[in-house]
Design an enzyme around this catalytic site. Sequence first.
Site, PDB file in Angstrom:
ATOM      1  N   GLU B 484     -72.650  -9.831  -5.232  1.00  0.00           N
ATOM      2  CA  GLU B 484     -72.067  -8.506  -5.493  1.00  0.00           C
ATOM      3  C   GLU B 484     -73.089  -7.515  -6.031  1.00  0.00           C
ATOM      4  O   GLU B 484     -72.735  -6.387  -6.361  1.00  0.00           O
ATOM      5  CB  GLU B 484     -70.883  -8.635  -6.454  1.00  0.00           C
ATOM      6  CG  GLU B 484     -69.671  -9.276  -5.786  1.00  0.00           C
ATOM      7  CD  GLU B 484     -68.550  -9.587  -6.769  1.00  0.00           C
ATOM      8  OE1 GLU B 484     -68.858  -9.860  -7.941  1.00  0.00           O
ATOM      9  OE2 GLU B 484     -67.375  -9.574  -6.356  1.00  0.00           O
ATOM     10  N   LYS B 597     -76.980 -11.936  -7.442  1.00  0.00           N
ATOM     11  CA  LYS B 597     -76.073 -12.310  -8.521  1.00  0.00           C
ATOM     12  C   LYS B 597     -75.638 -13.768  -8.387  1.00  0.00           C
ATOM     13  O   LYS B 597     -75.589 -14.505  -9.353  1.00  0.00           O
ATOM     14  CB  LYS B 597     -74.841 -11.401  -8.483  1.00  0.00           C
ATOM     15  CG  LYS B 597     -73.841 -11.635  -9.601  1.00  0.00           C
ATOM     16  CD  LYS B 597     -72.613 -10.742  -9.403  1.00  0.00           C
ATOM     17  CE  LYS B 597     -71.561 -10.987 -10.467  1.00  0.00           C
ATOM     18  NZ  LYS B 597     -70.279 -10.367 -10.117  1.00  0.00           N
TER      19      LYS B 597
END
Lengths: 765, 765
Positions: B484, B597
């Site tokens: 993300e 991430k």
Amino acid sequence: MKDYIKIDEWKIIEEGFDPHVHKISESIFSLGNGRMGQRANFEEAYSGETLQGNYVAGVYYPDKTRVGWWKNGYPEYFAKVLNAANWVGIDIQLDGEQLDLAKCEVTIFRRELNMKEGYLKRNFTAKTASGKQVEVEAIRFCSMADDETGAIKYSVKSITFNGEITITPSIDGDVKNQDSNYDEKFWDEVSKEARQDGGCVQMRTKKTGFEVATGMKFQIVGGEVSSEPIIKEKYIASVVKTQMKAGQTVTIYKYAANLSSQNHPTEQLSTLTYAMLDKVAAKGFDTMLAEQVAAWAKKWEHNDIIIDGDVSAQQAIRFNIFQLNQTYTGEDDRLNIGPKGFTGEKYGGSTYWDTEAYCVPFYLSTAEQRVTRNLLLYRYKQLGKAIENAKLLGFDNGAALYPMVTMDGTECHNEWEITFEEIHRNGAIAFAIFNYVRYTGDEAYLADYGLEVLLAIARFWSQRVTWSDDKQQYVMLGVTGPNEYENNVNNNWYTSTLAVWCMQYALEVADKVKATDKTKYDALVAKISFDADKEGAGFKDIIAKMYYPYDEKQQIFLQQDGYLDKEQILVKDLSASQRPINQKWSWDRILRSCYIKQADVLQGIYFFEDRYDIDTIRRNFDYYEPRTVHESSLSPCVHAILAAKLGDEKRAYEFYLRTSRLDLDDYNNDTEDGCHITSMAGTWMSVVEGFGGMRVRDGKLSFNPFLPEKWNSFSFNVGFRGTTIKVTVSKEGVRVKNLSGGDISIMVYQKEYNIFAGQDQLLKP
Amino acid sequence: MKDYIKIDEWKIIEEGFDPHVHKISESIFSLGNGRMGQRANFEEAYSGETLQGNYVAGVYYPDKTRVGWWKNGYPEYFAKVLNAANWVGIDIQLDGEQLDLAKCEVTIFRRELNMKEGYLKRNFTAKTASGKQVEVEAIRFCSMADDETGAIKYSVKSITFNGEITITPSIDGDVKNQDSNYDEKFWDEVSKEARQDGGCVQMRTKKTGFEVATGMKFQIVGGEVSSEPIIKEKYIASVVKTQMKAGQTVTIYKYAANLSSQNHPTEQLSTLTYAMLDKVAAKGFDTMLAEQVAAWAKKWEHNDIIIDGDVSAQQAIRFNIFQLNQTYTGEDDRLNIGPKGFTGEKYGGSTYWDTEAYCVPFYLSTAEQRVTRNLLLYRYKQLGKAIENAKLLGFDNGAALYPMVTMDGTECHNEWEITFEEIHRNGAIAFAIFNYVRYTGDEAYLADYGLEVLLAIARFWSQRVTWSDDKQQYVMLGVTGPNEYENNVNNNWYTSTLAVWCMQYALEVADKVKATDKTKYDALVAKISFDADKEGAGFKDIIAKMYYPYDEKQQIFLQQDGYLDKEQILVKDLSASQRPINQKWSWDRILRSCYIKQADVLQGIYFFEDRYDIDTIRRNFDYYEPRTVHESSLSPCVHAILAAKLGDEKRAYEFYLRTSRLDLDDYNNDTEDGCHITSMAGTWMSVVEGFGGMRVRDGKLSFNPFLPEKWNSFSFNVGFRGTTIKVTVSKEGVRVKNLSGGDISIMVYQKEYNIFAGQDQLLKP
């Protein structure tokens, strides 16, 4: 789309009362004088749907941000223009029955915005529920001559009514913003006083601590009156009673003043407000109105565009010019131009790149030089905050990122794809400096202010690009271009082009200032620790090795990386049921589509037109225009200008039509929120730069006009370096009249002409 | 990071009272039984910082969305798990002075979560401001045997106090969610009754109309008591008074029940609640606790992982397993696994792709087959809403897009880059069907439910790709992958790979079902109007012509288009002061960076491991691992498994450590919001699929284990197609014990072994 506005050369007219369009009319008939403004709310009570709005320029409130999912870097606060004390209120009761058009039978209703003379007039005949019939005429304006004041003449004539009329003029500070994020009220009361003939409410904004005193002084003509002051929270009024008979008229003259702590010592605000009221009341309504008419006459002398043969187009262009002049007068470099001006709350009344990209050309040509200079100084004064803003996002060494939306220089907007990535605004701010100097020749501005801004912006760009090992070029990752129907794209052609231009121009200006004013140059270099050799070399490396997306096959600039992967269905092949896509499609679908919200590559070509040959412009125009949905009001003007440039007169005219009556005809179904003030400057550009083909080249005005088919002629005034000329384009040719005391040399259809002071020449292609 | 939790094999222990970690402990010591759960709030009043939380599975409230800038397609409501009536409250007053640890001198304090036996025990000695000294022991649990009930044994022993003790057990329904968007309360009161020995409050959720009756029945042992019921808004209690002397103990047994209208007729809720209370009170606390211990023993028999030689790792893995079992038992296919389970409000208690990608493997191996099947059915039952959801976004022909976040099948999340673009969730849902069938061999599921979901998902992908004229390939525009820290990218390798796999698998399953169960196949094809020839050909065309970003030079899959343009600074070269980047950097900077991430390309390689040779896996791992910041709790497990696969035992162990004590040591400084329940399944995966190297190949379990250096041995139980085996990895080799009545054939280190029922074999590489 609506078409209830009557066509008239100088007036905006609404006839017949239709509550459904009342909020639209409240926007369209708005008044302002640069210092303050207001929506066209009724003076008397109105229980129907209305958006109340009174605004004082530069007085804002940082409302606590509302977001769904907090992203690091978001601003905590969103500065909003404040709905301020309502000074237009005049409540009318007839034997205790309130006059309220929502509850009356309204037989005659006419609202008229006299753009030539700068006032709003309303006439109506109404019968109350119990059958009392009166005729009302209300005239009001925000004074251009005394710009902290406004005046109202409100006359009630009884038709059938015999009894007691109660007139309650008021100042009502108990207002709130409709767009308040958490339903808070933004004002605290400081003091209030009600007098026999007026009164004053002083309020302070929460957090920002602005104080504004709003006062009134009134006078009743037409009967023996008794008057009793009343006071409520943030509210003062006087209850005035008199007897009236059928046929009799009672008139109230209400003078109002709005004084702000920005301009006066806080502790003297109410005293000065009363003094101001005394001053204008002493002049009287008729004198004030005469001064208003004179002030507007002076504006129109500079600003007017006359269209012969198309009253609808005439009305529209004047409406645009009128609203621009109501919004910003250029007297105060702390002020700027909110996208809705004083006509609504939306967009927070803040400053966007609209100012530099669209409004600057208008003010350059139609106002004194200092007006645009003040717009530039506004940004200069906020440079520190722009550097602070960039620092928050991880930039250093004095790099500046101007905010996307601001009131005082801090960023207000909180939508990451715009707030952090729509960084092209920085380029528009640099371009406005270039545009100003190109137009005015005021090179001193560069040494004094311009270069400092340009270097800070160039520093930002130099840090914002990324060296791609893969491409062996500099790339610009994660931006949103003017086309907001793309988010977080890589290598937006417009942004990259503008970024490199900024670095080039900054270096150019640095060299120029160094050569012409070494002292100032040295002082600046020391102040901002600019390492001309090292940083300059860095800029040059980027300038030399920047990557721009380009399609070899079609020989067009690519809006961004990957644009050609999109499904290419032209707007004309898109079903009408799907439009506007921003109301019909989910956001992701819009983003995946090839559709362009507003000129993007073409905006760049417009800015740097001279770099590109006509075939290049045509190829790009022909490629991008059919993919552009123009769902931003800022879009059609650029297309109009380029279409005109390409000789496509028909299309240029079509684009013009899309912008010019946008609010009058409520094209986008959103005029009730307020008028699209900044895009009105684009309408002006369509006429002068589009149909008039006006450019500045080598320090001279150049024209390449054509006459839209439907028109007999059009003319406009342009100020340029101390000279004003009137250009009239008609079937007989181009008539240029030099209105000023000095000569001017201009280009018309690529030929140079000297027009002597006062001379009027007819030129043919 | 904190380390106040005492190390113990079977217990989570806190010693000494520190108000600063109380909210963290409230999360860690949470209790649940799949049907209901609660944070470890104190029974007695506590005026210090606390996050009150009692939750009833499946009872949610659609809170009005809060956004900054509305985007077309956003859901109006965000479904939230509700903070429900608090049934643990037992207020204690000593001669009118309230026992409140925030106001006492606490000399002894011990909190213990007994994971083996499934209860929470708390002991403390406190001296009130006026010097009254008591010793308290509180034991409570949410019953696994009677899963609508809980029980508390709360004993107060006087040390120095002589006087009247007032004990007020209560049911307090006047609660609210801390994360309420507009500070609303979500419950209305329906009825309430206070009796001499208990009472009941029945409440209804606004909008959704769920009703829950929460009742109590109590018994006091240790003195002559007087009892007086009291009633307030949404609240009932009994005020019980008795005299006590130094050395004396008074004990209250409080039985509570939560009955929901989801499971019972609304009009009988309170009657049934009283009946349930009578039932469990008749059993008595000790019997209930004995049943609890037995229920947990049964869980552990299936679920336990035993680590010898590392008590900290032992405690951590058991904590993860314990919490997973408290959160979801698989008894009810309307329920699912919220990222915080019953330990907090965050993430709304809703269902994410975490369930399919991380939790399914855990439940497949450690619970009965129907548990995972219920998780699959949960999505099957929401297929209609997923089709509705896709329709809102412009898809048609039965295409389904499952929501990113949901409670009842409607989308709750409102952040466009995730809501609309993190569409890989659809693939995880399809993959879970594949994974379930691969593991269980339950092919009947495909004909009954699976194929319908698979075709709807395949239809979505087939419409979501775009044919690129430029590339002459299909592309996937505008997505967000598992990473993300990238938004709105084109051609995310993971998403595209998964999309094509979905279409392939759907066609494969369609063929299989057609061949094996023509009747069901025909019925389905008719039901969903599936044009096998035409749609199948469409899928195949995409499968054949899909574009995947790939870097020829480094021979790696590219996370997405343009990834190589990023500045490639490895995580190890990033200053510690810059991390975690999601707290230190603005969002745009994160997006422009190369930092990942959570596993993205590697997540895809994990799913489809068998497609790639070891060198390919190594190249990609070596490229992406150094760029991954693991700022999602879901990330390290995938890296652990792949590191193990690549023989990098040291790194595999490091990744394991990052997940296993995440909450116990409050690694991310956010445990006070609740525990990371779904990522706990990832910890289990790290051990079993990582260290144990477990896979399913050709319908058989396969192991490729290694022993982490620090450990003497580890063992785990795995259920597979009706057989349970215990695998123990130690220095002597791999011991496999068949715990069930049937034989099983397994692969260990690429060699096949038949393990007979009851047999215990030591296998060596």
